[in-house]
Design a protein around this motif. Structure first.
Motif, PDB file in Angstrom:
ATOM      1  N   LEU A 270      13.530 -21.126  -5.560  1.00 55.51           N
ATOM      2  CA  LEU A 270      12.542 -20.558  -6.485  1.00 55.51           C
ATOM      3  C   LEU A 270      11.299 -21.436  -6.613  1.00 55.51           C
ATOM      4  N   HIS A 271      11.210 -22.473  -5.799  1.00 50.78           N
ATOM      5  CA  HIS A 271      10.041 -23.342  -5.849  1.00 50.78           C
ATOM      6  C   HIS A 271       8.912 -22.708  -5.032  1.00 50.78           C
ATOM      7  N   GLN A 272       8.430 -21.604  -5.537  1.00 55.71           N
ATOM      8  CA  GLN A 272       7.361 -20.819  -4.906  1.00 55.71           C
ATOM      9  C   GLN A 272       6.294 -20.508  -5.950  1.00 55.71           C
ATOM     10  N   PRO A 273       5.060 -20.240  -5.499  1.00 54.28           N
ATOM     11  CA  PRO A 273       3.959 -19.962  -6.448  1.00 54.28           C
ATOM     12  C   PRO A 273       4.290 -18.894  -7.483  1.00 54.28           C
ATOM     13  N   MET A 274       4.953 -17.810  -7.057  1.00 52.92           N
ATOM     14  CA  MET A 274       5.274 -16.719  -7.973  1.00 52.92           C
ATOM     15  C   MET A 274       6.069 -17.229  -9.175  1.00 52.92           C
ATOM     16  N   TYR A 275       7.036 -18.118  -8.912  1.00 52.97           N
ATOM     17  CA  TYR A 275       7.900 -18.613  -9.979  1.00 52.97           C
ATOM     18  C   TYR A 275       7.255 -19.753 -10.753  1.00 52.97           C
TER      19      TYR A 275
ATOM     20  N   ALA B   4      -6.320  -4.350 -11.728  1.00 51.91           N
ATOM     21  CA  ALA B   4      -6.392  -3.036 -11.087  1.00 51.91           C
ATOM     22  C   ALA B   4      -6.848  -3.166  -9.633  1.00 51.91           C
ATOM     23  N   MET B   5      -7.860  -4.003  -9.381  1.00 51.94           N
ATOM     24  CA  MET B   5      -8.339  -4.216  -8.012  1.00 51.94           C
ATOM     25  C   MET B   5      -7.244  -4.785  -7.126  1.00 51.94           C
ATOM     26  N   SER B   6      -6.464  -5.724  -7.675  1.00 47.30           N
ATOM     27  CA  SER B   6      -5.368  -6.311  -6.896  1.00 47.30           C
ATOM     28  C   SER B   6      -4.354  -5.246  -6.497  1.00 47.30           C
ATOM     29  N   TYR B   7      -4.011  -4.378  -7.441  1.00 43.36           N
ATOM     30  CA  TYR B   7      -2.986  -3.374  -7.160  1.00 43.36           C
ATOM     31  C   TYR B   7      -3.502  -2.230  -6.289  1.00 43.36           C
ATOM     32  N   VAL B   8      -4.792  -1.969  -6.337  1.00 43.47           N
ATOM     33  CA  VAL B   8      -5.364  -0.997  -5.401  1.00 43.47           C
ATOM     34  C   VAL B   8      -5.214  -1.520  -3.972  1.00 43.47           C
ATOM     35  N   LYS B   9      -5.556  -2.799  -3.786  1.00 49.90           N
ATOM     36  CA  LYS B   9      -5.408  -3.415  -2.464  1.00 49.90           C
ATOM     37  C   LYS B   9      -3.936  -3.470  -2.041  1.00 49.90           C
ATOM     38  N   ILE B  10      -3.063  -3.761  -2.992  1.00 45.40           N
ATOM     39  CA  ILE B  10      -1.628  -3.822  -2.702  1.00 45.40           C
ATOM     40  C   ILE B  10      -1.115  -2.458  -2.252  1.00 45.40           C
ATOM     41  N   LEU B  11      -1.480  -1.411  -2.979  1.00 46.69           N
ATOM     42  CA  LEU B  11      -1.024  -0.061  -2.626  1.00 46.69           C
ATOM     43  C   LEU B  11      -1.565   0.364  -1.264  1.00 46.69           C
ATOM     44  N   GLN B  12      -2.815   0.013  -0.980  1.00 43.70           N
ATOM     45  CA  GLN B  12      -3.382   0.333   0.331  1.00 43.70           C
ATOM     46  C   GLN B  12      -2.594  -0.339   1.447  1.00 43.70           C
ATOM     47  N   ALA B  13      -2.238  -1.620   1.229  1.00 44.18           N
ATOM     48  CA  ALA B  13      -1.470  -2.361   2.238  1.00 44.18           C
ATOM     49  C   ALA B  13      -0.059  -1.798   2.381  1.00 44.18           C
ATOM     50  N   VAL B  14       0.556  -1.439   1.246  1.00 48.30           N
ATOM     51  CA  VAL B  14       1.926  -0.920   1.276  1.00 48.30           C
ATOM     52  C   VAL B  14       2.005   0.403   2.011  1.00 48.30           C
ATOM     53  N   PHE B  15       1.067   1.301   1.744  1.00 45.25           N
ATOM     54  CA  PHE B  15       1.111   2.628   2.383  1.00 45.25           C
ATOM     55  C   PHE B  15       0.729   2.598   3.862  1.00 45.25           C
ATOM     56  N   ARG B  16       0.227   1.446   4.320  1.00 42.78           N
ATOM     57  CA  ARG B  16      -0.033   1.302   5.769  1.00 42.78           C
ATOM     58  C   ARG B  16       1.220   0.853   6.517  1.00 42.78           C
ATOM     59  N   LEU B  17       2.244   0.438   5.763  1.00 41.21           N
ATOM     60  CA  LEU B  17       3.490   0.030   6.406  1.00 41.21           C
ATOM     61  C   LEU B  17       4.218   1.259   6.951  1.00 41.21           C
ATOM     62  N   SER B  18       4.799   1.129   8.136  1.00 37.53           N
ATOM     63  CA  SER B  18       5.453   2.273   8.773  1.00 37.53           C
ATOM     64  C   SER B  18       6.858   2.509   8.248  1.00 37.53           C
ATOM     65  N   SER B  19       7.519   1.449   7.802  1.00 37.61           N
ATOM     66  CA  SER B  19       8.912   1.543   7.345  1.00 37.61           C
ATOM     67  C   SER B  19       8.988   1.835   5.853  1.00 37.61           C
ATOM     68  N   GLN B  20       9.803   2.836   5.506  1.00 36.42           N
ATOM     69  CA  GLN B  20      10.033   3.158   4.097  1.00 36.42           C
ATOM     70  C   GLN B  20      10.728   2.006   3.382  1.00 36.42           C
TER      71      GLN B  20
ATOM     72  N   ALA C  44      -0.977 -11.251 -10.538  1.00 44.21           N
ATOM     73  CA  ALA C  44      -1.399 -10.097  -9.728  1.00 44.21           C
ATOM     74  C   ALA C  44      -2.024 -10.578  -8.421  1.00 44.21           C
ATOM     75  N   TYR C  45      -2.798 -11.652  -8.503  1.00 47.33           N
ATOM     76  CA  TYR C  45      -3.402 -12.236  -7.296  1.00 47.33           C
ATOM     77  C   TYR C  45      -2.322 -12.767  -6.366  1.00 47.33           C
ATOM     78  N   ASP C  46      -1.297 -13.375  -6.937  1.00 47.33           N
ATOM     79  CA  ASP C  46      -0.171 -13.869  -6.149  1.00 47.33           C
ATOM     80  C   ASP C  46       0.485 -12.739  -5.366  1.00 47.33           C
ATOM     81  N   ARG C  47       0.720 -11.593  -6.020  1.00 47.06           N
ATOM     82  CA  ARG C  47       1.324 -10.439  -5.344  1.00 47.06           C
ATOM     83  C   ARG C  47       0.389  -9.879  -4.276  1.00 47.06           C
ATOM     84  N   TYR C  48      -0.921  -9.899  -4.564  1.00 48.86           N
ATOM     85  CA  TYR C  48      -1.911  -9.418  -3.582  1.00 48.86           C
ATOM     86  C   TYR C  48      -1.859 -10.264  -2.300  1.00 48.86           C
ATOM     87  N   VAL C  49      -1.856 -11.589  -2.468  1.00 45.53           N
ATOM     88  CA  VAL C  49      -1.818 -12.483  -1.302  1.00 45.53           C
ATOM     89  C   VAL C  49      -0.500 -12.322  -0.550  1.00 45.53           C
ATOM     90  N   ALA C  50       0.619 -12.228  -1.285  1.00 46.95           N
ATOM     91  CA  ALA C  50       1.940 -12.125  -0.659  1.00 46.95           C
ATOM     92  C   ALA C  50       2.090 -10.854   0.157  1.00 46.95           C
TER      93      ALA C  50
END
Length: 321
Positions: free
Chosen positions: A56-61, A216-232, A120-126
């Motif tokens: 758990l020694h990661q930025p998120m935690y 909101a901007m972070s999650y817009v970018k996150i959703l865009q990246a997620v929906f570009r993934l081919s695997s469900q 939110a920025y952490d999730r965006y980068v990850a």
């Protein structure tokens, strides 16, 4: 209180608690105490678990630990005085102590908002740049982001008590609240308070609007990246890492927005309702956040379950002996 004035300037304020519900103050104190205990216990477990679990020694935690520490400080700055009022009728608070409480409450609230932005920025980068995650969010960068959030909070809130200290307070000293809230204190001044009100509103609006836009901007970018993934499966896994953070955002901002709006435009909302929501805003998120992250984080969940069973076995052993 024998003497409430010093050179025509009041030296104490009287915190009413929850107007209209004085007869049930002792009962209201029970959930306040439970929330306070859960906040201290839950967030301490989060911090201890992250410290002892190398995985758990990661930025998120690390950000989660900052949030946990901030939540404990926020609850500690409000709950003890609330319990004094609700259980022991200790309504009086010294002028300087009131301004100190005001400073810490609003500073920690702004810091909480800043931490939600950094998470939110952490999730965006990850999710959006996973290959560069370790090089972007280094320990040094995590520390800097935390210090920037703290510096912003201190610099934005510090003028509030300083501006209040320059105001005369001659006759009004009754605060219809459970804690020293900025606007509630400003309204008691025996002078024009346009500067104080304008500054308080501008700080609240700027923090909420800027931070919510960044999230909101972070999650817009996150959703865009997620929906570009081919695997469900990959999509579900990526979004799953954001669930805890989204829950924390909703838990933190919903009562905050309601409290802010009712305090300024909700003239028909009963004072007791406003004060209850203002208290909920400070007490519930710090108690619920560790539960949310504990349920959604396998390592934290397993650690807590293990601690629980070890405690039960220990108690059983003591009983048998």
């Amino acid at each position: 209180m024998a003497d409430n004035t010093t050179y025509n300037h009041i030296s104490y304020f009287f915190l009413v608690g929850i107007p209209g519900l004085e007869s049930v103050h002792c009962w209201i104190g029970i959930p306040v105490c439970l929330l306070f205990v859960l906040t201290l216990l839950g967030n301490s477990i989060i911090i201890a678990t992250v410290k002892v679990e190398p995985c758990l020694h990661q930025p998120m935690y690390f950000f989660l630990c900052m949030l946990a520490m901030n939540d404990m400080c926020l609850a500690s700055s409000t709950a003890p005085k609330m319990l004094d009022i609700l259980w022991f009728d200790a309504h009086w608070i010294e002028f300087g102590a009131c301004l100190t409480q005001l400073f810490f409450i609003h500073t920690l609230c702004i810091m909480e908002s800043a931490l939600l932005v950094t998470m939110a920025y952490d999730r965006y980068v990850a999710i959006c740049t996973p290959l560069h995650y370790a090089t972007i969010l280094t320990t040094s960068m995590v520390t800097k982001l935390g210090l920037v959030g703290l510096s912003r909070a201190v610099l934005m809130v510090l003028p509030c008590p300083l501006l209040i200290k320059r105001l005369p307070y001659y006759t009004k000293y009754v605060i219809h609240h459970t804690y020293c809230e900025h606007m509630a204190v400003v309204k008691l001044a025996s002078a024009k308070t346009l500067i104080n009100r304008a500054y308080g509103i501008s700080v609240a609006l700027s923090v909420m609007s800027v931070d919510l836009v960044l999230i909101a901007m972070s999650y817009v970018k996150i959703l865009q990246a997620v929906f570009r993934l081919s695997s469900q499966n990959a999509r579900s896994k990526a979004l799953g890492t954001c669930v805890s953070h989204v829950c924390t955002i909703l838990i933190s901002y919903t009562p905050a927005l309601f409290s802010f709006l009712t305090h300024r435009i909700g003239k028909k909302v009963p004072p007791s309702v406003h004060i209850i929501f203002a208290s909920v805003y400070l007490l519930v998120p710090p108690a619920v956040n560790p539960v949310v992250y504990g349920v959604k984080t396998k390592q934290i969940r397993e650690r807590v379950v293990g601690l629980f069973f070890n405690t039960i076995n220990f108690l059983k052993g003591k009983t048998l002996s």
